[in-house]
Write a protein that holds these residues in place. Structure first.
Motif, PDB file in Angstrom:
ATOM      1  N   CYS A   6       0.836  -1.207   0.000  1.00 49.27           N
ATOM      2  CA  CYS A   6       0.000   0.000   0.000  1.00 49.27           C
ATOM      3  C   CYS A   6       0.866   1.250   0.000  1.00 49.27           C
ATOM      4  O   CYS A   6       0.593   2.211  -0.715  1.00 49.27           O
ATOM      5  CB  CYS A   6      -0.922   0.016   1.215  1.00 49.27           C
ATOM      6  SG  CYS A   6      -2.204  -1.242   1.160  1.00 49.27           S
ATOM      7  N   ALA A   7       1.927   1.240   0.796  1.00 45.10           N
ATOM      8  CA  ALA A   7       2.822   2.395   0.853  1.00 45.10           C
ATOM      9  C   ALA A   7       3.497   2.622  -0.496  1.00 45.10           C
ATOM     10  O   ALA A   7       3.615   3.757  -0.965  1.00 45.10           O
ATOM     11  CB  ALA A   7       3.869   2.203   1.946  1.00 45.10           C
ATOM     12  N   ALA A   8       3.929   1.551  -1.134  1.00 44.66           N
ATOM     13  CA  ALA A   8       4.598   1.683  -2.432  1.00 44.66           C
ATOM     14  C   ALA A   8       3.626   2.177  -3.501  1.00 44.66           C
ATOM     15  O   ALA A   8       4.034   2.858  -4.450  1.00 44.66           O
ATOM     16  CB  ALA A   8       5.209   0.350  -2.839  1.00 44.66           C
ATOM     17  N   ALA A   9       2.354   1.851  -3.358  1.00 43.36           N
ATOM     18  CA  ALA A   9       1.360   2.275  -4.340  1.00 43.36           C
ATOM     19  C   ALA A   9       1.146   3.788  -4.326  1.00 43.36           C
ATOM     20  O   ALA A   9       0.680   4.367  -5.294  1.00 43.36           O
ATOM     21  CB  ALA A   9       0.038   1.560  -4.098  1.00 43.36           C
ATOM     22  N   LEU A  10       1.484   4.423  -3.260  1.00 41.90           N
ATOM     23  CA  LEU A  10       1.311   5.865  -3.161  1.00 41.90           C
ATOM     24  C   LEU A  10       2.385   6.638  -3.924  1.00 41.90           C
ATOM     25  O   LEU A  10       2.325   7.854  -4.005  1.00 41.90           O
ATOM     26  CB  LEU A  10       1.317   6.290  -1.685  1.00 41.90           C
ATOM     27  CG  LEU A  10       0.158   5.771  -0.866  1.00 41.90           C
ATOM     28  CD1 LEU A  10       0.371   6.102   0.607  1.00 41.90           C
ATOM     29  CD2 LEU A  10      -1.155   6.356  -1.342  1.00 41.90           C
ATOM     30  N   GLU A  11       3.374   5.954  -4.472  1.00 43.97           N
ATOM     31  CA  GLU A  11       4.492   6.475  -5.261  1.00 43.97           C
ATOM     32  C   GLU A  11       5.134   7.713  -4.667  1.00 43.97           C
ATOM     33  O   GLU A  11       6.074   7.584  -3.893  1.00 43.97           O
ATOM     34  CB  GLU A  11       4.073   6.705  -6.703  1.00 43.97           C
ATOM     35  CG  GLU A  11       3.796   5.411  -7.433  1.00 43.97           C
ATOM     36  CD  GLU A  11       3.438   5.633  -8.866  1.00 43.97           C
ATOM     37  OE1 GLU A  11       3.900   6.615  -9.455  1.00 43.97           O
ATOM     38  OE2 GLU A  11       2.705   4.802  -9.393  1.00 43.97           O
ATOM     39  N   GLU A  12       4.672   8.895  -5.000  1.00 45.24           N
ATOM     40  CA  GLU A  12       5.357  10.104  -4.543  1.00 45.24           C
ATOM     41  C   GLU A  12       5.303  10.276  -3.037  1.00 45.24           C
ATOM     42  O   GLU A  12       6.142  10.933  -2.448  1.00 45.24           O
ATOM     43  CB  GLU A  12       4.819  11.347  -5.237  1.00 45.24           C
ATOM     44  CG  GLU A  12       3.401  11.725  -4.819  1.00 45.24           C
ATOM     45  CD  GLU A  12       2.878  12.909  -5.592  1.00 45.24           C
ATOM     46  OE1 GLU A  12       2.700  13.966  -4.969  1.00 45.24           O
ATOM     47  OE2 GLU A  12       2.671  12.762  -6.800  1.00 45.24           O
ATOM     48  N   HIS A  13       4.318   9.681  -2.412  1.00 44.62           N
ATOM     49  CA  HIS A  13       4.191   9.776  -0.960  1.00 44.62           C
ATOM     50  C   HIS A  13       4.721   8.533  -0.252  1.00 44.62           C
ATOM     51  O   HIS A  13       4.577   8.411   0.963  1.00 44.62           O
ATOM     52  CB  HIS A  13       2.733  10.003  -0.567  1.00 44.62           C
ATOM     53  CG  HIS A  13       2.146  11.228  -1.183  1.00 44.62           C
ATOM     54  ND1 HIS A  13       2.519  12.493  -0.799  1.00 44.62           N
ATOM     55  CD2 HIS A  13       1.241  11.374  -2.185  1.00 44.62           C
ATOM     56  CE1 HIS A  13       1.858  13.380  -1.530  1.00 44.62           C
ATOM     57  NE2 HIS A  13       1.077  12.720  -2.377  1.00 44.62           N
ATOM     58  N   ALA A  14       5.330   7.644  -1.007  1.00 46.23           N
ATOM     59  CA  ALA A  14       5.797   6.381  -0.430  1.00 46.23           C
ATOM     60  C   ALA A  14       6.797   6.565   0.705  1.00 46.23           C
ATOM     61  O   ALA A  14       6.675   5.883   1.725  1.00 46.23           O
ATOM     62  CB  ALA A  14       6.370   5.482  -1.522  1.00 46.23           C
ATOM     63  N   PRO A  15       7.776   7.476   0.595  1.00 46.34           N
ATOM     64  CA  PRO A  15       8.694   7.635   1.736  1.00 46.34           C
ATOM     65  C   PRO A  15       7.965   8.058   3.017  1.00 46.34           C
ATOM     66  O   PRO A  15       8.191   7.482   4.083  1.00 46.34           O
ATOM     67  CB  PRO A  15       9.674   8.715   1.274  1.00 46.34           C
ATOM     68  CG  PRO A  15       9.652   8.631  -0.213  1.00 46.34           C
ATOM     69  CD  PRO A  15       8.230   8.267  -0.556  1.00 46.34           C
ATOM     70  N   PHE A  16       7.074   9.036   2.903  1.00 47.08           N
ATOM     71  CA  PHE A  16       6.329   9.501   4.078  1.00 47.08           C
ATOM     72  C   PHE A  16       5.451   8.382   4.628  1.00 47.08           C
ATOM     73  O   PHE A  16       5.411   8.162   5.848  1.00 47.08           O
ATOM     74  CB  PHE A  16       5.479  10.720   3.710  1.00 47.08           C
ATOM     75  CG  PHE A  16       4.616  11.196   4.841  1.00 47.08           C
ATOM     76  CD1 PHE A  16       5.160  11.919   5.891  1.00 47.08           C
ATOM     77  CD2 PHE A  16       3.260  10.911   4.865  1.00 47.08           C
ATOM     78  CE1 PHE A  16       4.368  12.350   6.949  1.00 47.08           C
ATOM     79  CE2 PHE A  16       2.462  11.337   5.908  1.00 47.08           C
ATOM     80  CZ  PHE A  16       3.015  12.057   6.954  1.00 47.08           C
ATOM     81  N   ALA A  17       4.755   7.680   3.752  1.00 47.81           N
ATOM     82  CA  ALA A  17       3.877   6.588   4.189  1.00 47.81           C
ATOM     83  C   ALA A  17       4.684   5.480   4.858  1.00 47.81           C
ATOM     84  O   ALA A  17       4.254   4.917   5.874  1.00 47.81           O
ATOM     85  CB  ALA A  17       3.098   6.031   2.997  1.00 47.81           C
ATOM     86  N   THR A  18       5.859   5.201   4.334  1.00 47.27           N
ATOM     87  CA  THR A  18       6.703   4.161   4.920  1.00 47.27           C
ATOM     88  C   THR A  18       7.206   4.583   6.293  1.00 47.27           C
ATOM     89  O   THR A  18       7.270   3.776   7.220  1.00 47.27           O
ATOM     90  CB  THR A  18       7.877   3.836   3.973  1.00 47.27           C
ATOM     91  OG1 THR A  18       7.339   3.502   2.682  1.00 47.27           O
ATOM     92  CG2 THR A  18       8.685   2.667   4.473  1.00 47.27           C
ATOM     93  N   ILE A  19       7.543   5.861   6.447  1.00 46.64           N
ATOM     94  CA  ILE A  19       7.944   6.367   7.766  1.00 46.64           C
ATOM     95  C   ILE A  19       6.785   6.214   8.751  1.00 46.64           C
ATOM     96  O   ILE A  19       6.980   5.779   9.891  1.00 46.64           O
ATOM     97  CB  ILE A  19       8.394   7.839   7.680  1.00 46.64           C
ATOM     98  CG1 ILE A  19       9.747   7.941   6.966  1.00 46.64           C
ATOM     99  CG2 ILE A  19       8.483   8.465   9.069  1.00 46.64           C
ATOM    100  CD1 ILE A  19      10.162   9.363   6.639  1.00 46.64           C
ATOM    101  N   MET A  20       5.581   6.560   8.325  1.00 48.99           N
ATOM    102  CA  MET A  20       4.426   6.449   9.219  1.00 48.99           C
ATOM    103  C   MET A  20       4.160   4.990   9.601  1.00 48.99           C
ATOM    104  O   MET A  20       3.836   4.701  10.761  1.00 48.99           O
ATOM    105  CB  MET A  20       3.172   7.047   8.570  1.00 48.99           C
ATOM    106  CG  MET A  20       3.224   8.549   8.394  1.00 48.99           C
ATOM    107  SD  MET A  20       3.396   9.420   9.958  1.00 48.99           S
ATOM    108  CE  MET A  20       5.048  10.046   9.827  1.00 48.99           C
ATOM    109  N   LEU A  21       4.319   4.076   8.659  1.00 53.90           N
ATOM    110  CA  LEU A  21       4.157   2.657   8.979  1.00 53.90           C
ATOM    111  C   LEU A  21       5.209   2.218   9.989  1.00 53.90           C
ATOM    112  O   LEU A  21       4.917   1.446  10.910  1.00 53.90           O
ATOM    113  CB  LEU A  21       4.254   1.806   7.712  1.00 53.90           C
ATOM    114  CG  LEU A  21       3.094   1.935   6.733  1.00 53.90           C
ATOM    115  CD1 LEU A  21       3.407   1.193   5.441  1.00 53.90           C
ATOM    116  CD2 LEU A  21       1.814   1.418   7.361  1.00 53.90           C
ATOM    117  N   GLY A  22       6.416   2.730   9.832  1.00 49.72           N
ATOM    118  CA  GLY A  22       7.478   2.424  10.786  1.00 49.72           C
ATOM    119  C   GLY A  22       7.157   2.950  12.176  1.00 49.72           C
ATOM    120  O   GLY A  22       7.388   2.278  13.181  1.00 49.72           O
ATOM    121  N   LYS A  23       6.608   4.178  12.230  1.00 49.92           N
ATOM    122  CA  LYS A  23       6.241   4.745  13.528  1.00 49.92           C
ATOM    123  C   LYS A  23       5.158   3.902  14.201  1.00 49.92           C
ATOM    124  O   LYS A  23       5.197   3.673  15.411  1.00 49.92           O
ATOM    125  CB  LYS A  23       5.761   6.183  13.354  1.00 49.92           C
ATOM    126  CG  LYS A  23       6.886   7.153  13.047  1.00 49.92           C
ATOM    127  CD  LYS A  23       6.381   8.536  12.771  1.00 49.92           C
ATOM    128  CE  LYS A  23       5.968   9.231  14.036  1.00 49.92           C
ATOM    129  NZ  LYS A  23       5.666  10.666  13.833  1.00 49.92           N
TER     130      LYS A  23
END
Length: 134
Positions: A6-23
């Motif tokens: 799901c995070a990778a699907a957001l493409e341009e927002h993938a880094p931010f989404a991945t950070i949030m998943l990590g948090k």
């Protein structure tokens, strides 16, 4: 896996989404979840490096702040072998050693790099101060 997809699907927002998943993974607590969080933060750093030649201070800070927290927990007698292994797998410098003091030094170097990229990145200053205290 589904969260990463799901995070990778957001493409341009993938880094931010991945950070949030990590948090979120970090807040769940436990050794395995902290290791997963460190890996997610490392993935976010990789995503930002793929998109730009510049260092993303937020992603780098998150990764190395988590690594430093694992070392601090180890120093306080809390055993997190899976998270510590993840912290060793995600160095800032390729030449970083595996000892706890090497991880602390590597985190300090990462925080200094964040400050070089953005002199007003206050969290990296705080992280650097914590690293120097150890």
């Amino acid at each position: 896996r589904r969260k990463k997809t799901c995070a990778a699907a957001l493409e341009e927002h993938a880094p931010f989404a991945t950070i949030m998943l990590g948090k979120l993974a970090w807040r769940e607590g436990g050794d395995a979840r902290r290791a997963a969080a460190i890996d997610l933060f490392g993935d976010a750093v990789a995503l930002t490096r793929a998109a730009s030649t510049k260092l993303d201070p937020d992603a780098v800070y998150r990764l190395h702040a988590a690594r430093l927290k694992v070392v601090e927990a180890e120093e306080d007698g809390e055993s997190n072998p899976t998270a510590l292994a993840a912290a060793r797998r995600r160095p800032f410098k390729a030449s970083a050693g595996a000892a706890l003091s090497d991880i602390v030094d590597d985190c300090a170097a990462a925080f200094r790099a964040c400050r070089a990229q953005d002199q007003y990145h206050a969290r990296s200053s705080h992280g650097l101060a914590r690293a120097l205290r150890l």
